[in-house]
Design an enzyme around this catalytic site. Structure first.
Site, PDB file in Angstrom:
ATOM      1  N   HIS A 263      -8.066 -17.601  54.069  1.00  0.00           N
ATOM      2  CA  HIS A 263      -6.616 -17.556  54.341  1.00  0.00           C
ATOM      3  C   HIS A 263      -6.013 -18.967  54.386  1.00  0.00           C
ATOM      4  CE1 HIS A 263      -2.942 -16.638  56.805  1.00  0.00           C
ATOM      5  NE2 HIS A 263      -2.956 -15.570  56.022  1.00  0.00           N
TER       6      HIS A 263
ATOM      7  N   SER B 181     -13.090  -1.542  50.917  1.00  0.00           N
ATOM      8  CA  SER B 181     -11.819  -2.257  50.993  1.00  0.00           C
ATOM      9  C   SER B 181     -10.666  -1.342  50.603  1.00  0.00           C
ATOM     10  CB  SER B 181     -11.860  -3.467  50.065  1.00  0.00           C
ATOM     11  OG  SER B 181     -10.557  -3.986  49.911  1.00  0.00           O
TER      12      SER B 181
END
Ligand SMILES: *Cc1c(COP(=O)(O)O)cnc(C)c1O
Length: 375
Positions: A96, A297
């Site tokens: 991130h 996911s």
């Protein structure tokens, strides 16, 4: 909204009366406080539930409700840096964006490691880099659900690597912003949590659970936190948290969501999201769009859509790719509408393949007659 991982299925109107008070959770939720209007008890209950989901050692964990995933990640890095001031942080390129900033704030030495095409850390690159720096403490920043591709680093494998290299001092922080509330509810979660060797874990509160306000959960092994705790007379509390005044309302929201859904509801949400992600992948593939997703996911990756689709559906683009995240509020109908829009306006960037998964071959599949519409 199908592009960002925010669950929009919620109703917290029962909590409205609490907004008539100034409440504040300043300080350590496991301590006491001079400020009476707090929700420490509720916060501790929330933390205990998350400790169970992350297989934290039951009497040896600590944590607090943060402002979001970013603060929890920064806290994990802070703890690690306090334990090992000369440690080196290893993080993959798919980490991130906020982590590079936290590392600057903390002035910690760091090395960026390559990512594999599916978004997972490149274990060989990590191994070689760790080997070169064997004499320094290793602080590994692991991703459990990368932002763009939802890829999960194998924490068990990271631990094994540290053992194999005989790295004496090490710390693993796990960024589980989104997947931290997915993996506890799937059949084969893999090795990702405290039982796999994590030292701290950060999860976002507003992502999978759903909340009108951002929040997060940070959990860490208690002995680490004891070493940095300082008592502050003014607030009568232990100053173990990053921020001083903290929301007392966020723990109420998290508690409410956890209690209303229960483990059955949470599991049902995750099942719905994964099924829908699979549905979206298959429907896109049927139309010759090379969509794919990682195991467990709910992030479906496809070639970057047109600007109008990005705006309308709040898609987060990155270079040549875009993704859809099938959160609990997303329905089959919404997926179908998105795909219709996606096909109507071809991607505005001609896409080359390196960012797509290894299994994906070509993506210039749209007919040339459609291409005229692209801007
Ligand atoms: C969203 C996200 C973050 C940041 O979390 P916030 O709650 O927005 O601060 C960090 N890491 C990953 C992998 C994320 O998806």
């Amino acid at each position: 909204m199908v592009g960002y991982p925010c669950n929009e299925n919620f109703d917290y109107s029962e909590l409205l009366p609490f907004l008539e008070f100034h409440t504040n959770n300043v300080g350590d939720p496991f301590g006491s406080s001079n400020f009476g209007a707090n929700t420490f008890e509720i916060e501790r209950e929330v933390l205990e539930i998350f400790a169970k989901f992350t297989q934290a050692p039951s009497d040896e964990f600590w944590g607090y409700v943060t402002t979001g995933g970013t603060e929890g990640n920064m806290y994990g890095l802070y703890l690690a840096r306090e334990l090992y001031p000369d440690g080196i942080v290893y993080y993959s390129e798919e980490t991130h964006y906020s982590v590079a900033k936290s590392l600057r704030v903390l002035r910690t030495r760091s090395v960026m490691i390559k990512s594999q095409q599916n978004g997972e850390i490149d274990y060989e690159d990590l191994f070689e880099t760790l080997r070169i720096h064997r004499d320094s403490p290793a602080i590994i920043f692991a991703n459990v659900g990368t932002t763009m591709k939802g890829a999960v680093d194998d924490v068990g494998r990271l631990r094994a690597m540290l053992r194999e290299l005989r790295v004496a001092k090490s710390y693993i922080h796990v960024d589980a912003a989104l997947s931290g509330m997915i993996l506890p509810f799937v059949e084969e979660p893999g090795a990702w949590n405290f039982s796999a060797g994590a030292d701290s874990i950060s999860i976002s509160g507003h992502k999978m659970l759903g909340s009108p306000l951002p929040s997060g959960i940070l959990l860490a092994k208690k002995s680490y936190v004891d070493r940095i705790a300082r008592s502050v007379e003014y607030v009568g509390a232990l100053d173990t948290t990053l921020s001083g005044s903290r929301s007392a309302f966020s723990p109420l929201i998290l508690w409410y969501a956890l209690k209303r859904l229960g483990e059955t509801g949470l599991r049902e949400n995750v099942r719905h999201c994964i099924e829908l992600a699979q549905y979206a992948t298959v429907e896109l593939e049927k139309r010759k769009i090379p969509a794919w997703r990682n195991h467990n996911s709910i992030t479906v990756i496809f070639p970057r859509p047109s600007e109008s689709v990005i705006r309308k559906w709040q898609i987060a683009p990155y270079k040549d790719i875009g993704h859809m995240i099938t959160m609990p509020h997303v329905t089959k109908n919404l997926v179908d509408q998105f795909i219709q829009d996606y096909l109507r306006t071809p991607p505005h960037a001609q896409v080359s393949c390196p960012l797509l998964s290894p299994g994906v071959r070509s993506i210039s599949t749209r007919s040339s007659s459609n291409e005229k519409d692209s801007r």
